[in-house]
Design a protein around this motif. Structure first.
Motif, PDB file in Angstrom:
ATOM      1  N   ALA A 155       3.767 -30.057 -38.188  1.00  0.00           N
ATOM      2  CA  ALA A 155       4.036 -30.875 -37.001  1.00  0.00           C
ATOM      3  C   ALA A 155       2.857 -31.769 -36.642  1.00  0.00           C
ATOM      4  O   ALA A 155       3.026 -32.771 -35.938  1.00  0.00           O
ATOM      5  N   GLU A 156       1.656 -31.425 -37.127  1.00  0.00           N
ATOM      6  CA  GLU A 156       0.497 -32.275 -36.885  1.00  0.00           C
ATOM      7  C   GLU A 156       0.518 -33.524 -37.758  1.00  0.00           C
ATOM      8  O   GLU A 156      -0.197 -34.485 -37.484  1.00  0.00           O
ATOM      9  N   LEU A 157       1.344 -33.494 -38.810  1.00  0.00           N
ATOM     10  CA  LEU A 157       1.359 -34.591 -39.773  1.00  0.00           C
ATOM     11  C   LEU A 157       2.600 -35.459 -39.681  1.00  0.00           C
ATOM     12  O   LEU A 157       2.610 -36.593 -40.160  1.00  0.00           O
ATOM     13  N   THR A 158       3.672 -34.943 -39.107  1.00  0.00           N
ATOM     14  CA  THR A 158       4.924 -35.686 -39.070  1.00  0.00           C
ATOM     15  C   THR A 158       5.757 -35.280 -37.864  1.00  0.00           C
ATOM     16  O   THR A 158       5.692 -34.134 -37.410  1.00  0.00           O
ATOM     17  N   ALA A 172       4.780 -25.484 -30.325  1.00  0.00           N
ATOM     18  CA  ALA A 172       3.640 -24.634 -30.678  1.00  0.00           C
ATOM     19  C   ALA A 172       2.430 -25.466 -31.091  1.00  0.00           C
ATOM     20  O   ALA A 172       1.285 -25.072 -30.852  1.00  0.00           O
ATOM     21  N   GLN A 173       2.680 -26.619 -31.714  1.00  0.00           N
ATOM     22  CA  GLN A 173       1.580 -27.505 -32.084  1.00  0.00           C
ATOM     23  C   GLN A 173       0.853 -27.998 -30.847  1.00  0.00           C
ATOM     24  O   GLN A 173      -0.357 -28.226 -30.863  1.00  0.00           O
ATOM     25  N   GLY A 174       1.595 -28.121 -29.739  1.00  0.00           N
ATOM     26  CA  GLY A 174       0.957 -28.460 -28.478  1.00  0.00           C
ATOM     27  C   GLY A 174      -0.058 -27.406 -28.067  1.00  0.00           C
ATOM     28  O   GLY A 174      -1.106 -27.717 -27.482  1.00  0.00           O
ATOM     29  N   ASN A 175       0.224 -26.146 -28.402  1.00  0.00           N
ATOM     30  CA  ASN A 175      -0.717 -25.070 -28.119  1.00  0.00           C
ATOM     31  C   ASN A 175      -2.016 -25.261 -28.891  1.00  0.00           C
ATOM     32  O   ASN A 175      -3.120 -25.047 -28.381  1.00  0.00           O
ATOM     33  N   LEU A 177      -1.119 -29.902 -24.188  1.00  0.00           N
ATOM     34  CA  LEU A 177      -0.079 -28.926 -24.527  1.00  0.00           C
ATOM     35  C   LEU A 177       1.296 -29.576 -24.583  1.00  0.00           C
ATOM     36  O   LEU A 177       2.091 -29.314 -25.498  1.00  0.00           O
ATOM     37  N   ILE A 178       1.591 -30.427 -23.621  1.00  0.00           N
ATOM     38  CA  ILE A 178       2.938 -30.988 -23.465  1.00  0.00           C
ATOM     39  C   ILE A 178       3.164 -32.229 -24.332  1.00  0.00           C
ATOM     40  O   ILE A 178       4.299 -32.494 -24.758  1.00  0.00           O
TER      41      ILE A 178
END
Length: 394
Positions: A102-105, A115-118, A144-145
Protein backbone atom coordinates in the motif's frame (compact mmCIF):
# COMPACT_ATOMS: atom_id res chain seq x y z
CA UNK A 1 -14.66 10.47 35.28
CA UNK A 2 -18.07 11.98 35.85
CA UNK A 3 -21.02 12.56 33.53
CA UNK A 4 -23.16 15.46 32.43
CA UNK A 5 -26.65 15.51 30.97
CA UNK A 6 -26.71 16.90 27.43
CA UNK A 7 -29.69 17.69 25.17
CA UNK A 8 -30.14 15.41 22.17
CA UNK A 9 -31.74 17.04 19.14
CA UNK A 10 -33.25 14.92 16.39
CA UNK A 11 -35.05 16.28 13.35
CA UNK A 12 -38.65 14.93 13.26
CA UNK A 13 -38.28 13.93 9.62
CA UNK A 14 -35.10 11.98 10.40
CA UNK A 15 -36.83 10.34 13.36
CA UNK A 16 -39.38 8.78 11.01
CA UNK A 17 -36.56 7.07 9.09
CA UNK A 18 -35.24 5.29 12.18
CA UNK A 19 -36.53 1.78 12.97
CA UNK A 20 -39.19 1.78 15.70
CA UNK A 21 -37.11 -0.51 17.95
CA UNK A 22 -34.26 2.05 17.95
CA UNK A 23 -36.61 5.06 18.06
CA UNK A 24 -38.06 3.94 21.40
CA UNK A 25 -34.61 4.19 23.03
CA UNK A 26 -33.96 7.77 21.92
CA UNK A 27 -34.57 10.36 24.67
CA UNK A 28 -34.32 14.14 24.74
CA UNK A 29 -31.06 14.03 26.72
CA UNK A 30 -28.05 11.71 27.08
CA UNK A 31 -25.11 11.29 29.45
CA UNK A 32 -21.66 12.37 28.18
CA UNK A 33 -18.38 11.74 29.97
CA UNK A 34 -16.48 14.50 31.76
CA UNK A 35 -12.85 13.33 32.08
CA UNK A 36 -11.13 14.06 35.37
CA UNK A 37 -8.31 16.63 35.30
CA UNK A 38 -4.96 14.87 35.62
CA UNK A 39 -2.40 17.68 35.19
CA UNK A 40 -1.65 17.75 38.93
CA UNK A 41 -2.96 14.32 39.94
CA UNK A 42 -0.79 12.15 42.17
CA UNK A 43 -0.03 8.53 41.42
CA UNK A 44 1.23 5.91 43.84
CA UNK A 45 2.73 2.78 42.28
CA UNK A 46 2.82 -0.26 44.61
CA UNK A 47 6.28 -1.50 45.55
CA UNK A 48 5.94 -4.82 43.72
CA UNK A 49 4.87 -3.11 40.50
CA UNK A 50 7.59 -0.48 40.89
CA UNK A 51 10.24 -3.21 41.17
CA UNK A 52 8.83 -4.89 38.06
CA UNK A 53 8.97 -1.57 36.19
CA UNK A 54 12.60 -1.02 37.25
CA UNK A 55 13.61 -4.44 35.92
CA UNK A 56 11.72 -3.78 32.70
CA UNK A 57 13.45 -0.41 32.20
CA UNK A 58 16.85 -2.11 32.42
CA UNK A 59 15.84 -4.63 29.74
CA UNK A 60 14.40 -1.93 27.49
CA UNK A 61 17.55 0.20 27.82
CA UNK A 62 19.74 -2.77 26.90
CA UNK A 63 17.60 -3.64 23.87
CA UNK A 64 17.56 0.01 22.78
CA UNK A 65 21.35 0.26 23.03
CA UNK A 66 21.83 -2.86 20.92
CA UNK A 67 20.13 -1.14 17.96
CA UNK A 68 23.05 1.25 17.53
CA UNK A 69 25.32 -1.67 16.68
CA UNK A 70 23.08 -3.07 13.94
CA UNK A 71 23.80 -2.35 10.29
CA UNK A 72 20.12 -2.17 9.43
CA UNK A 73 17.00 -0.46 10.74
CA UNK A 74 15.31 -3.01 13.01
CA UNK A 75 12.86 -0.38 14.34
CA UNK A 76 11.57 0.19 10.79
CA UNK A 77 10.70 -3.50 10.58
CA UNK A 78 9.17 -3.75 14.04
CA UNK A 79 6.96 -0.70 13.57
CA UNK A 80 5.24 -2.66 10.77
CA UNK A 81 4.26 -5.43 13.17
CA UNK A 82 3.29 -2.80 15.75
CA UNK A 83 1.02 -1.13 13.20
CA UNK A 84 -0.55 -4.42 12.10
CA UNK A 85 -1.22 -5.48 15.71
CA UNK A 86 -2.67 -2.08 16.61
CA UNK A 87 -5.04 -2.33 13.64
CA UNK A 88 -6.05 -5.86 14.69
CA UNK A 89 -7.12 -4.55 18.10
CA UNK A 90 -9.65 -2.49 16.11
CA UNK A 91 -10.60 -5.65 14.14
CA UNK A 92 -8.86 -4.34 11.01
CA UNK A 93 -6.83 -7.17 9.53
CA UNK A 94 -4.34 -7.06 6.67
CA UNK A 95 -1.15 -8.90 5.83
CA UNK A 96 2.15 -7.14 6.41
CA UNK A 97 2.88 -7.66 2.71
CA UNK A 98 -0.28 -5.82 1.65
CA UNK A 99 0.48 -2.99 4.05
CA UNK A 100 3.96 -2.63 2.53
CA UNK A 101 2.40 -2.82 -0.93
CA UNK A 102 0.00 0.00 0.00
CA UNK A 103 3.01 2.30 0.37
CA UNK A 104 3.82 1.77 -3.31
CA UNK A 105 0.43 1.70 -5.01
CA UNK A 106 -3.18 2.73 -4.51
CA UNK A 107 -4.14 -0.67 -5.94
CA UNK A 108 -4.02 -2.31 -2.51
CA UNK A 109 -6.88 -3.64 -0.34
CA UNK A 110 -8.78 -1.04 1.72
CA UNK A 111 -7.73 -2.54 5.06
CA UNK A 112 -4.10 -2.46 3.92
CA UNK A 113 -4.38 1.26 3.22
CA UNK A 114 -5.88 1.79 6.67
CA UNK A 115 -3.07 -0.18 8.34
CA UNK A 116 -0.51 1.65 6.21
CA UNK A 117 -1.80 4.80 7.85
CA UNK A 118 -0.64 3.28 11.13
CA UNK A 119 2.88 2.91 9.72
CA UNK A 120 2.81 6.54 8.55
CA UNK A 121 1.51 7.69 11.95
CA UNK A 122 4.28 5.84 13.77
CA UNK A 123 6.92 7.37 11.52
CA UNK A 124 5.44 10.82 12.01
CA UNK A 125 5.29 10.43 15.79
CA UNK A 126 8.89 9.25 16.04
CA UNK A 127 10.18 12.01 13.73
CA UNK A 128 8.57 14.89 15.65
CA UNK A 129 10.27 16.76 18.52
CA UNK A 130 9.86 14.69 21.68
CA UNK A 131 7.39 16.74 23.73
CA UNK A 132 3.72 15.83 23.38
CA UNK A 133 1.55 18.73 22.19
CA UNK A 134 -1.91 19.18 20.68
CA UNK A 135 -0.40 20.12 17.33
CA UNK A 136 1.76 16.98 17.28
CA UNK A 137 -1.16 14.76 18.29
CA UNK A 138 -3.11 16.21 15.37
CA UNK A 139 -0.14 15.65 13.03
CA UNK A 140 -0.02 11.97 14.03
CA UNK A 141 -3.76 11.60 13.42
CA UNK A 142 -3.49 13.33 10.05
CA UNK A 143 -0.77 10.87 8.98
CA UNK A 144 -2.93 7.98 10.20
CA UNK A 145 -6.01 9.00 8.21
CA UNK A 146 -4.41 10.36 5.00
CA UNK A 147 -3.91 6.96 3.24
CA UNK A 148 -7.65 6.25 3.48
CA UNK A 149 -8.54 9.32 1.42
CA UNK A 150 -10.70 10.77 4.21
CA UNK A 151 -10.38 14.50 4.92
CA UNK A 152 -10.95 14.67 8.69
CA UNK A 153 -7.38 13.71 9.62
CA UNK A 154 -5.88 15.99 12.25
CA UNK A 155 -9.16 17.80 12.89
CA UNK A 156 -10.56 17.89 16.41
CA UNK A 157 -14.14 16.68 16.22
CA UNK A 158 -17.01 19.17 16.37
CA UNK A 159 -19.72 16.56 16.83
CA UNK A 160 -20.68 13.97 19.41
CA UNK A 161 -19.39 10.44 18.87
CA UNK A 162 -19.97 7.27 20.86
CA UNK A 163 -18.70 3.71 21.13
CA UNK A 164 -21.09 0.79 20.66
CA UNK A 165 -24.86 0.99 20.72
CA UNK A 166 -26.69 2.02 17.55
CA UNK A 167 -25.68 4.49 14.82
CA UNK A 168 -28.78 6.60 15.48
CA UNK A 169 -28.00 8.15 18.87
CA UNK A 170 -25.68 7.79 21.89
CA UNK A 171 -28.47 6.21 23.95
CA UNK A 172 -27.40 2.73 25.00
CA UNK A 173 -23.79 3.21 23.86
CA UNK A 174 -20.94 1.49 25.71
CA UNK A 175 -19.12 4.79 26.12
CA UNK A 176 -19.99 8.40 25.26
CA UNK A 177 -16.89 10.66 25.21
CA UNK A 178 -17.04 14.32 26.25
CA UNK A 179 -18.93 16.91 24.23
CA UNK A 180 -16.80 18.75 21.63
CA UNK A 181 -16.74 21.96 23.68
CA UNK A 182 -14.66 20.22 26.39
CA UNK A 183 -12.01 18.69 24.14
CA UNK A 184 -9.51 21.58 23.93
CA UNK A 185 -9.36 22.01 27.70
CA UNK A 186 -9.05 18.24 28.19
CA UNK A 187 -6.15 18.04 25.73
CA UNK A 188 -4.42 21.03 27.40
CA UNK A 189 -4.69 19.17 30.70
CA UNK A 190 -3.31 15.99 29.10
CA UNK A 191 -0.32 17.83 27.60
CA UNK A 192 0.56 19.41 30.98
CA UNK A 193 0.52 15.97 32.59
CA UNK A 194 2.71 14.56 29.78
CA UNK A 195 5.40 17.18 30.53
CA UNK A 196 5.65 16.38 34.24
CA UNK A 197 8.98 15.00 35.43
CA UNK A 198 7.76 13.51 38.70
CA UNK A 199 5.86 10.54 37.22
CA UNK A 200 7.33 7.13 36.41
CA UNK A 201 7.93 7.01 32.63
CA UNK A 202 5.93 3.85 31.94
CA UNK A 203 3.11 4.91 34.26
CA UNK A 204 3.04 8.26 32.46
CA UNK A 205 2.75 6.58 29.05
CA UNK A 206 -0.09 4.38 30.29
CA UNK A 207 -2.05 7.26 31.79
CA UNK A 208 -1.54 9.54 28.77
CA UNK A 209 -2.89 6.73 26.62
CA UNK A 210 -5.92 6.00 28.82
CA UNK A 211 -6.77 9.69 29.23
CA UNK A 212 -6.50 10.22 25.47
CA UNK A 213 -8.90 7.33 24.86
CA UNK A 214 -11.29 8.87 27.37
CA UNK A 215 -11.17 12.27 25.62
CA UNK A 216 -11.64 10.62 22.20
CA UNK A 217 -10.85 13.88 20.36
CA UNK A 218 -11.30 12.64 16.78
CA UNK A 219 -14.21 11.29 14.77
CA UNK A 220 -12.34 8.04 14.11
CA UNK A 221 -8.91 6.52 14.69
CA UNK A 222 -8.66 7.36 18.39
CA UNK A 223 -7.55 3.88 19.48
CA UNK A 224 -4.74 3.67 16.95
CA UNK A 225 -3.65 7.27 17.57
CA UNK A 226 -3.63 6.59 21.31
CA UNK A 227 -1.37 3.58 20.90
CA UNK A 228 1.01 5.62 18.76
CA UNK A 229 1.12 8.11 21.65
CA UNK A 230 2.42 5.32 23.88
CA UNK A 231 5.53 5.18 21.69
CA UNK A 232 5.80 8.98 21.58
CA UNK A 233 5.83 9.21 25.39
CA UNK A 234 8.28 6.31 25.77
CA UNK A 235 10.60 8.09 23.34
CA UNK A 236 10.09 11.44 25.10
CA UNK A 237 10.99 9.84 28.41
CA UNK A 238 14.15 8.24 26.99
CA UNK A 239 12.86 4.69 27.51
CA UNK A 240 13.14 3.78 23.81
CA UNK A 241 15.29 6.28 21.91
CA UNK A 242 16.47 4.15 18.98
CA UNK A 243 14.07 1.24 18.76
CA UNK A 244 10.41 0.43 18.32
CA UNK A 245 8.83 -2.54 20.05
CA UNK A 246 5.54 -4.19 19.07
CA UNK A 247 3.71 -2.96 22.18
CA UNK A 248 0.33 -3.50 20.52
CA UNK A 249 1.25 -7.15 20.00
CA UNK A 250 1.57 -7.35 23.78
CA UNK A 251 -1.83 -5.70 24.21
CA UNK A 252 -3.31 -7.97 21.52
CA UNK A 253 -2.30 -10.93 23.69
CA UNK A 254 -5.25 -10.09 26.00
CA UNK A 255 -7.46 -7.43 24.43
CA UNK A 256 -10.25 -8.00 26.97
CA UNK A 257 -7.93 -7.22 29.88
CA UNK A 258 -6.63 -4.14 28.04
CA UNK A 259 -10.14 -2.79 27.46
CA UNK A 260 -11.12 -3.60 31.04
CA UNK A 261 -8.07 -1.65 32.24
CA UNK A 262 -9.17 1.43 30.31
CA UNK A 263 -12.66 1.14 31.82
CA UNK A 264 -11.13 0.81 35.29
CA UNK A 265 -9.08 3.95 34.64
CA UNK A 266 -12.21 5.85 33.67
CA UNK A 267 -13.81 4.71 36.92
CA UNK A 268 -10.90 6.09 38.96
CA UNK A 269 -8.37 3.25 39.22
CA UNK A 270 -5.21 3.91 37.14
CA UNK A 271 -3.23 0.85 38.24
CA UNK A 272 -4.78 -1.72 35.85
CA UNK A 273 -3.76 0.27 32.73
CA UNK A 274 -0.24 0.69 34.14
CA UNK A 275 -0.10 -3.06 34.78
CA UNK A 276 -1.48 -3.72 31.30
CA UNK A 277 1.25 -1.62 29.67
CA UNK A 278 3.98 -3.17 31.82
CA UNK A 279 2.82 -6.65 30.78
CA UNK A 280 2.59 -5.59 27.12
CA UNK A 281 6.11 -4.14 27.20
CA UNK A 282 7.51 -7.26 28.89
CA UNK A 283 5.96 -9.40 26.17
CA UNK A 284 7.01 -6.98 23.41
CA UNK A 285 10.59 -7.05 24.67
CA UNK A 286 10.71 -10.85 24.45
CA UNK A 287 9.16 -10.73 20.97
CA UNK A 288 11.60 -8.01 19.88
CA UNK A 289 14.60 -9.98 21.13
CA UNK A 290 13.48 -13.20 19.40
CA UNK A 291 12.71 -11.42 16.13
CA UNK A 292 15.96 -9.42 16.25
CA UNK A 293 17.92 -12.65 16.56
CA UNK A 294 16.02 -14.18 13.64
CA UNK A 295 16.48 -11.10 11.42
CA UNK A 296 20.18 -10.95 12.30
CA UNK A 297 20.38 -14.50 10.94
CA UNK A 298 18.62 -13.48 7.71
CA UNK A 299 20.96 -10.52 7.21
CA UNK A 300 24.05 -12.62 7.90
CA UNK A 301 22.85 -15.24 5.42
CA UNK A 302 22.38 -12.61 2.74
CA UNK A 303 25.80 -11.10 3.36
CA UNK A 304 27.43 -14.52 3.17
CA UNK A 305 25.78 -15.25 -0.20
CA UNK A 306 26.67 -11.99 -1.96
CA UNK A 307 29.69 -12.43 -4.24
CA UNK A 308 29.78 -8.94 -5.80
CA UNK A 309 32.77 -6.74 -5.08
CA UNK A 310 32.81 -4.63 -1.95
CA UNK A 311 31.18 -1.31 -2.69
CA UNK A 312 28.61 -2.77 -5.08
CA UNK A 313 25.10 -1.34 -4.53
CA UNK A 314 23.69 -4.77 -3.71
CA UNK A 315 25.47 -4.65 -0.35
CA UNK A 316 23.18 -1.74 0.58
CA UNK A 317 19.99 -3.54 -0.43
CA UNK A 318 19.47 -5.37 2.92
CA UNK A 319 19.31 -2.02 4.75
CA UNK A 320 16.63 -0.85 2.32
CA UNK A 321 14.65 -4.08 2.68
CA UNK A 322 14.67 -3.67 6.46
CA UNK A 323 12.76 -0.45 5.92
CA UNK A 324 10.73 -1.50 2.87
CA UNK A 325 10.30 -5.30 2.54
CA UNK A 326 8.30 -4.79 -0.69
CA UNK A 327 10.05 -2.78 -3.42
CA UNK A 328 10.02 -1.86 -7.09
CA UNK A 329 13.07 -1.39 -9.28
CA UNK A 330 12.33 2.33 -9.44
CA UNK A 331 12.28 2.56 -5.62
CA UNK A 332 15.60 0.71 -5.46
CA UNK A 333 17.07 3.11 -8.04
CA UNK A 334 15.88 6.11 -6.08
CA UNK A 335 16.91 4.94 -2.62
CA UNK A 336 20.28 3.46 -3.60
CA UNK A 337 21.03 6.35 -5.99
CA UNK A 338 21.69 4.17 -9.04
CA UNK A 339 20.38 4.19 -12.60
CA UNK A 340 17.10 2.44 -13.46
CA UNK A 341 19.00 -0.09 -15.56
CA UNK A 342 21.41 -0.83 -12.71
CA UNK A 343 18.46 -1.19 -10.33
CA UNK A 344 16.74 -3.68 -12.63
CA UNK A 345 19.93 -5.76 -12.80
CA UNK A 346 20.39 -5.51 -9.03
CA UNK A 347 16.83 -6.70 -8.34
CA UNK A 348 17.30 -9.59 -10.75
CA UNK A 349 20.51 -10.57 -8.94
CA UNK A 350 18.77 -10.27 -5.55
CA UNK A 351 16.11 -12.69 -6.81
CA UNK A 352 18.86 -15.16 -7.73
CA UNK A 353 20.21 -14.89 -4.19
CA UNK A 354 16.73 -15.45 -2.73
CA UNK A 355 16.66 -12.00 -1.13
CA UNK A 356 13.65 -11.03 -3.25
CA UNK A 357 10.85 -12.74 -5.16
CA UNK A 358 8.66 -11.25 -7.90
CA UNK A 359 5.16 -10.40 -6.74
CA UNK A 360 3.76 -10.10 -10.24
CA UNK A 361 2.96 -7.20 -12.52
CA UNK A 362 0.49 -4.52 -11.53
CA UNK A 363 -0.53 -1.26 -13.08
CA UNK A 364 2.44 0.65 -11.74
CA UNK A 365 5.18 -1.86 -12.46
CA UNK A 366 6.76 -4.97 -11.06
CA UNK A 367 6.81 -5.54 -7.31
CA UNK A 368 9.27 -7.67 -5.38
CA UNK A 369 9.05 -8.92 -1.81
CA UNK A 370 11.44 -10.28 0.77
CA UNK A 371 9.75 -13.51 1.87
CA UNK A 372 12.06 -14.07 4.82
CA UNK A 373 11.45 -10.67 6.37
CA UNK A 374 7.72 -10.66 5.67
CA UNK A 375 7.28 -14.15 7.13
CA UNK A 376 8.94 -13.02 10.37
CA UNK A 377 6.77 -9.92 10.58
CA UNK A 378 3.58 -11.86 9.88
CA UNK A 379 4.45 -14.14 12.80
CA UNK A 380 4.39 -11.27 15.29
CA UNK A 381 1.27 -9.63 13.88
CA UNK A 382 -1.26 -12.25 15.00
CA UNK A 383 -1.89 -14.11 18.22
CA UNK A 384 -1.14 -17.61 16.82
CA UNK A 385 2.14 -16.30 15.42
CA UNK A 386 3.04 -14.52 18.65
CA UNK A 387 2.50 -17.74 20.58
CA UNK A 388 4.76 -19.62 18.17
CA UNK A 389 7.47 -16.99 18.55
CA UNK A 390 7.26 -17.12 22.34
CA UNK A 391 7.33 -20.92 22.34
CA UNK A 392 10.49 -21.01 20.20
CA UNK A 393 13.93 -21.08 21.68
CA UNK A 394 15.67 -17.70 22.03
Amino acid sequence: MTYEEVPWHLDPDERQLIPKSARRKIASTYQAAVPACISSASLSVPEALSARVSELLVGLARFDEEQAARGYDLPALLLRSESAASSQIERLTSSVRNVALAELTDDAPANARIAQGNVAAMRTALSLPPEVSKQRICAVHEALIAPTGETFGGQIRDEQVWVGGTPYSPHGALFVPPVPQRIDACLDDLVIFAQRDDVNAIAKAAIVHAQFETIHPFIDGNGRTGRVLLHRVLCQEGVLRRSTLPVSAGLLHDVDAYMAAIRAYQQGDPLPIVQSLVGALELALVIGQRVATAIDGVMEGWRASITERTGSAIWRLPQLLAERPVVTASLVAERLDITPRAATNLVKRACEYGMLRPLGSRRRGDFYQSDELLDLLEEISSMPGIRRVLASRP
